[in-house]
Design an enzyme around this catalytic site. Sequence first.
Site, PDB file in Angstrom:
ATOM      1  N   ASP A   1       9.585  47.636  43.012  1.00 29.41           N
ATOM      2  CA  ASP A   1       8.493  47.939  42.088  1.00 29.41           C
ATOM      3  C   ASP A   1       8.686  47.176  40.779  1.00 29.41           C
ATOM      4  O   ASP A   1       9.433  47.611  39.902  1.00 29.41           O
ATOM      5  CB  ASP A   1       8.444  49.452  41.822  1.00 29.41           C
TER       6      ASP A   1
ATOM      7  N   LYS B   1       6.883  45.684  34.403  1.00 28.18           N
ATOM      8  CA  LYS B   1       7.905  46.481  33.719  1.00 28.18           C
ATOM      9  C   LYS B   1       8.744  45.573  32.836  1.00 28.18           C
ATOM     10  O   LYS B   1       8.781  44.360  33.039  1.00 28.18           O
ATOM     11  CB  LYS B   1       8.832  47.128  34.755  1.00 28.18           C
TER      12      LYS B   1
ATOM     13  N   ARG C   1       1.533  56.597  43.831  1.00 30.70           N
ATOM     14  CA  ARG C   1       0.493  57.560  44.208  1.00 30.70           C
ATOM     15  C   ARG C   1      -0.601  56.900  45.042  1.00 30.70           C
ATOM     16  O   ARG C   1      -1.260  57.565  45.834  1.00 30.70           O
ATOM     17  CB  ARG C   1      -0.074  58.239  42.945  1.00 30.70           C
TER      18      ARG C   1
HETATM   19  N1  BES Z   1       8.802  53.876  40.466  1.00 27.35           N
HETATM   20  C1  BES Z   1       8.313  54.233  39.191  1.00 27.35           C
HETATM   21  C2  BES Z   1       8.914  55.524  38.663  1.00 27.35           C
HETATM   22  C3  BES Z   1      10.385  55.521  38.342  1.00 27.35           C
HETATM   23  C4  BES Z   1      10.805  55.355  37.046  1.00 27.35           C
HETATM   24  C5  BES Z   1      11.318  55.777  39.317  1.00 27.35           C
HETATM   25  C6  BES Z   1      12.149  55.393  36.758  1.00 27.35           C
HETATM   26  C7  BES Z   1      12.671  55.801  39.025  1.00 27.35           C
HETATM   27  C8  BES Z   1      13.090  55.622  37.738  1.00 27.35           C
HETATM   28  C9  BES Z   1       6.793  54.412  39.257  1.00 27.35           C
HETATM   29  O1  BES Z   1       6.121  53.616  40.142  1.00 27.35           O
HETATM   30  C10 BES Z   1       6.264  54.092  37.896  1.00 27.35           C
HETATM   31  O2  BES Z   1       6.360  52.964  37.503  1.00 27.35           O
HETATM   32  N2  BES Z   1       5.709  55.089  37.220  1.00 27.35           N
HETATM   33  C11 BES Z   1       5.174  54.917  35.928  1.00 27.35           C
HETATM   34  C12 BES Z   1       3.841  55.607  35.877  1.00 27.35           C
HETATM   35  C13 BES Z   1       3.044  55.325  34.640  1.00 27.35           C
HETATM   36  C14 BES Z   1       2.572  53.884  34.631  1.00 27.35           C
HETATM   37  C15 BES Z   1       1.868  56.272  34.597  1.00 27.35           C
HETATM   38  C16 BES Z   1       6.148  55.553  34.927  1.00 27.35           C
HETATM   39  O3  BES Z   1       6.686  56.602  35.224  1.00 27.35           O
HETATM   40  O4  BES Z   1       6.362  54.962  33.882  1.00 27.35           O
HETATM   41 ZN    ZN Z   2       7.198  52.932  41.743  1.00 29.60          ZN
HETATM   42 MN    MN Z   3       5.594  51.719  39.300  1.00 30.86          MN
END
Ligand code: BES
Ligand code: ZN
Ligand code: MN
Length: 502
Positions: A273, A280, A354
């Site tokens: 991801d 990110k 999601r």
């Molecule tokens: N895979 C990430 C969530 C994650 C963060 C897992 C840290 C393990 C450690 C997920 O896909 C993500 O990026 N979520 C975002 C959502 C936001 C953009 C609403 C997040 O949590 O920042």
């Molecule tokens: Zn993710």
């Molecule tokens: Mn993500």
Amino acid sequence: MNINIKIGTAEKESAEMLVFYLYEDLKTVEGALAFCDNALNNTITELIKKKEFVAKLNKTITLPTYGKIPAKRIMLAGLGKKKDVTPDKVRQAAGTTATITRDMGIGEVTGVIDSINIPDSSSKEWYQAYIEGFLLALYKFQKYKNVSSEEQKELKELTLLLSKKEAFKSANEAVRHGQIIADAVCFTRDLINTPAQDKTPAILAETAKKLAKEPGILCKILSSPELKKLGMGGILGVSQGSAQPPKFIILEYNGRAKNQDTIVFVGKGLTFDSGGICLKQAKDMDQMKSDMSGGAAVLGAIKAISKMKLPQHIVGLIPCTENMPSGSAIKPGDIIRFHSGKTAEVANTDAEGRLILADALGFAEKYKPSAVIDLATLTGSCVVALGTAASGMMGNNEELKKRVKTAGEKTWERVWELPLWDDYQEQIKSDIADIKNIGGPHAGAITAACFLSRFAEKYPWVHLDIAGTSWCEKNNAYLQKGASGVGVRLLVQLVQNWIRFP
Ligand code: BES
Ligand code: ZN
Ligand code: MN
């Protein structure tokens, strides 16, 4: 690892390392340890009296015996206060025993299990915790490392020493189940620790196919053409920026028992991801190879459940894809249509989990499941809320939540419920689609679950956000830095305890 069960007396054992478990509040040494203490001129009593050794949890001391008893060395291992002991503390103490002995370069351990004072009525559970802790602690991920044979220390043998032969049967069951479970957790950890380059969706699909060589497991892989036919716009949309084609893994285990329930496990299978166009930051982005931890846990759980021949019908659904930025990637503002027909506006491409889970949850309906449990490293917000000690739990069914919570406590893969009140659904309203894929700045773990809930309306459902629990920042008694394998033990326990769903 070779595990033996032996009925005998500790002071007569010719072990390399004879381990006694002690409580912090113990005043005098008893039983077999008293015999050994005598032979060693009361050294142990002195150590305890002078507080040279205090039996706090995970503290140990090792003494040479100079031929005064047949065992070469004695280890005293702490369990903390007697009134506070739990199976997980035994799991930890066993793990500590294992790694300390291995690091000393000793190949064999004999554990004096009676010194733990396990209640007869639940001995299997406690013995199994011991085996799990011992085996899980020895896990190492060394596939990519050149390790010299000198560094490569290996513990080869564990003997469980019991004084009463009545205990043999439950110990034997515990060894069998403990080995199956530890093996499955380590399999899951290996998948998560593997770099994304070597676990593309196609490779994960091959891994699932290999699992299906076990009796009772079937595997089907859906690739892009089938996904298009099924209208799975979520997984297709997330994968469209990647050079790796998506795969949707379907694993099915049938216990072929009378009156069994169908339970569906859904696991997020993001093999990497990057965030996509909403890229990110670079710091810790490497950890995002672990964004398939939910999927890996589902694979591990099904592996263990099939080996234990549990009497239920289990379906594993794992949508696998990368989330990458590129000229063909999904863009903020794009609208996706899912398998269920609902639509969502992609407000942030980093909220991709999601989107792929929505397709899988919709697809789960066709199995007419009694229960659906999804596991996903879904939100950083869940890590902020609960840290690393508990997975976030949300769902639409009290009974199922209760069962998941109980399984979590039994296995010490604890969950903590966050409210999935309607109030939060407000946040994911969209002007141009049915919903949008992010809420406001607050309650991110909950708004993510709100999104999922729209696709899980037709069956009892629980969502576990394992973003904080799937990865360890440092070594622990039986967890190493890196993947924890969380979820495997919880899911197996849930199915083991399963009774017909009301
Ligand atoms: N895979 C990430 C969530 C994650 C963060 C897992 C840290 C393990 C450690 C997920 O896909 C993500 O990026 N979520 C975002 C959502 C936001 C953009 C609403 C997040 O949590 O920042
Ligand atoms: Zn993710
Ligand atoms: Mn993500």
